[in-house]
Enzyme design. Structure first.
Site, PDB file in Angstrom:
ATOM      1  CB  CYS A 111      -0.877   0.027   1.211  1.00  0.00           C
ATOM      2  SG  CYS A 111      -1.919  -1.863   1.471  1.00  0.00           S
ATOM      3  CB  ALA A 112       3.727   1.897  -2.273  1.00  0.00           C
ATOM      4  CB  ALA A 113       0.138   6.149  -2.950  1.00  0.00           C
ATOM      5  N   PRO A 114       1.882   7.684  -0.473  1.00  0.00           N
ATOM      6  CG  PRO A 114       2.488   9.718   0.391  1.00  0.00           C
ATOM      7  CD  PRO A 114       1.459   8.534   0.859  1.00  0.00           C
ATOM      8  N   GLY A 116       6.466   7.616   0.642  1.00  0.00           N
ATOM      9  CA  GLY A 116       7.418   7.606   2.065  1.00  0.00           C
ATOM     10  C   GLY A 116       8.260   6.367   2.250  1.00  0.00           C
ATOM     11  CE  LYS A 117       4.868   3.655   7.183  1.00  0.00           C
ATOM     12  NZ  LYS A 117       4.407   4.755   6.905  1.00  0.00           N
ATOM     13  CD  GLU A 135      -2.055   3.268  -3.314  1.00  0.00           C
ATOM     14  OE1 GLU A 135      -3.289   3.208  -2.932  1.00  0.00           O
ATOM     15  OE2 GLU A 135      -0.991   3.324  -2.506  1.00  0.00           O
ATOM     16  CG  ASP A 179       1.775   2.082   6.217  1.00  0.00           C
ATOM     17  OD1 ASP A 179       1.728   2.131   7.378  1.00  0.00           O
ATOM     18  OD2 ASP A 179       1.715   2.962   5.676  1.00  0.00           O
ATOM     19  CB  CYS A 232      -1.327   6.043  11.170  1.00  0.00           C
ATOM     20  SG  CYS A 232      -2.444   6.194   9.775  1.00  0.00           S
TER      21      CYS A 232
END
Length: 460
Positions: A111-114, A116-117, A135, A179, A232
């Site tokens: 779940c890569a966007a935007p 950062g990770k 994404e 994430d 988060c």
């Protein structure tokens, strides 16, 4: 912000968690100023002014004040990424599970966007390793692609697929980061609007979605491969309960991470399986809310079948030689075409690319070099920002700050030059993109979709 401003029942649920300090938590949210942190790009060292280091990430730094990143050319050059400090803990986890392993790995950020990770993982791996940044939501793919292009590495592929599609790549990945989409309570200070969307019912819906995502994608993780799971959220249902479920349903083994007391991170254990987790609370850490954990897969869910790639492009060796001119250490890369565009990816990843092209919807593969028009290359923006470009093969024009901002806005650029042809437009030696120098004008080729629209602070 006082206690009454938090969602109903939120603090009473959180107060039951071991290690939670309600007083410091409320006080941190009352201050309203979330710390600003950046993570520098190790592939593009710059004279970036930084302050205190983020303790769990060597490339992470807190800034004393938040500048206008939009009007910093080094930001657009990919010299750093503005990232919340707590989320940089993923770097600590990744480096701990890789510290005694020199074998090349394939890494998935689901779940890569935007981005950062993904840029963090890209910094932590080497050329022989591959990162697939996926994404799920189509509209979020462009920002992910842009951020990874700025980072400049060729060992990256971006895809836009559902977890089930990736799950069909049986035992393909060595390390997987999920994430997961969550109820967002860890972002209350940074995004107060998230409070209006939080509810116990939404927490339960997120828990169910997280289980579904993980169940769909886990077949793609190898036996003895690692899952890094993060949210988060502060809710036990989205964190420790998910760890229990993973250990019970998939026989996963919890991996404990070394941490230092002075970091302020709260180490937890899940209720049933005693799986290790790591909680970040504002007021106890200098960062936002985060939960992270690492588990090892102990079962084999099959292997991806082999196939013969009968769709190899017939491409001219003469054209490849033309493209190679623009690449540093050109023999280290595999060159291929998508429509009229030439692309380059680390040679080790040729077969992996073929497999992923067959199974997934790819949006970016390696570095897009450009289009050949006769003897000339029309260079792509990705090539300008990449670390694989042979800068000796192209013109370069150094810009001052005002000129760089003009360029990034796609305005006319006020420079005097007698040079002609395609030129890298640089700021402090770092490429921002391309322009074509002509006898009586300069054509600005900075991509329209990412140009600066807003006015600089203090400007009319």
């Amino acid at each position: 912000m006082n206690e009454q401003q938090f969602p109903h029942n939120f603090l009473s649920l959180l107060s039951a968690e071991n290690g939670f300090d309600e007083e410091s938590f409320i006080k941190a949210h009352q201050l309203n100023d979330a710390p600003t942190a950046i993570r520098v790009n190790p592939f593009k060292p710059s004279a970036q002014k930084t302050d205190q280091q983020v303790p769990w990430c060597a490339d992470g730094f807190y800034l004393n004040t938040r500048p206008s990143f939009t009007f910093d050319p080094l930001f657009h050059a990919g010299c750093y990424y503005v990232q919340e400090a707590s989320s940089m803990f993923i770097d600590h986890i990744f480096k701990n599970i890789r510290q005694n392993d020199a074998e090349p790995v394939k890494v998935l950020d689901l779940c890569a966007a935007p981005g950062g990770k993904s840029t963090l993982l890209n910094s932590a791996i080497g050329p022989a390793d591959l990162l697939l940044a996926n994404e799920i939501i189509k509209t979020r793919v462009p920002v992910l692609t842009d951020n990874l292009s700025r980072w400049g590495q060729a060992n990256v592929i971006v895809s836009n697929n559902d977890p089930k599609d990736i799950g069909r790549l049986k035992s393909f990945f060595d390390i997987m980061l999920v994430d997961a989409p969550c109820s967002g309570s860890g972002m209350f200070r940074k995004d107060p609007q998230a409070m209006n969307e939080w509810s116990e019912a939404n927490v339960e819906l997120c828990h169910q979605r997280q289980e579904r995502i993980l169940a769909d994608v886990l077949p793609a993780l190898k036996e003895d491969g690692y899952l890094i799971y993060s949210t988060c959220s502060y809710s036990q249902q989205e964190n420790e309960d998910i760890l229990d479920w993973l250990c019970q349903e998939f026989e996963m083994e919890s991996i404990r991470m070394p941490i230092y007391k002075e970091w302020g991170i709260v180490e937890t254990k899940s209720p049933l399986q005693k799986a290790w987790g790591y909680r970040f609370y504002p007021g106890q850490v200098k960062g936002e809310g985060l939960f992270a954990a690492c588990l090892k897969k102990k079962t084999n869910t099959g292997e991806l079948g082999t196939f013969k790639n009968n769709m190899q492009q017939k491409i001219s060796s003469k054209e490849i030689d033309q493209v190679k001119t623009y690449i540093n250490n050109p023999d280290n890369f595999y060159y291929f075409k998508v429509n009229d565009d030439w692309l380059a990816i680390n040679r080790e990843h040729k077969e992996t690319l073929n497999i992923l092209q067959r199974h997934l919807y790819l949006k970016k593969s390696g570095v897009r070099v450009g289009k050949l028009m006769g003897k000339d290359l029309i260079p792509d923006h990705e090539l300008a920002l990449s670390t694989i470009i042979n800068k000796d093969a192209v013109l370069q024009t150094e810009l001052n700050h005002d000129q760089a901002i003009q360029y990034l806005r796609r305005d006319n650029i006020d420079i005097n030059t007698t040079e002609k042809g395609w030129s890298l437009m640089n700021f402090e030696g770092h490429a921002l993109g391309w322009a074509k120098l002509l006898p009586n004008r300069i054509n600005n080729y900075y991509p329209k979709e990412i140009r600066i629209f807003s006015q600089a602070p203090g400007k009319d």
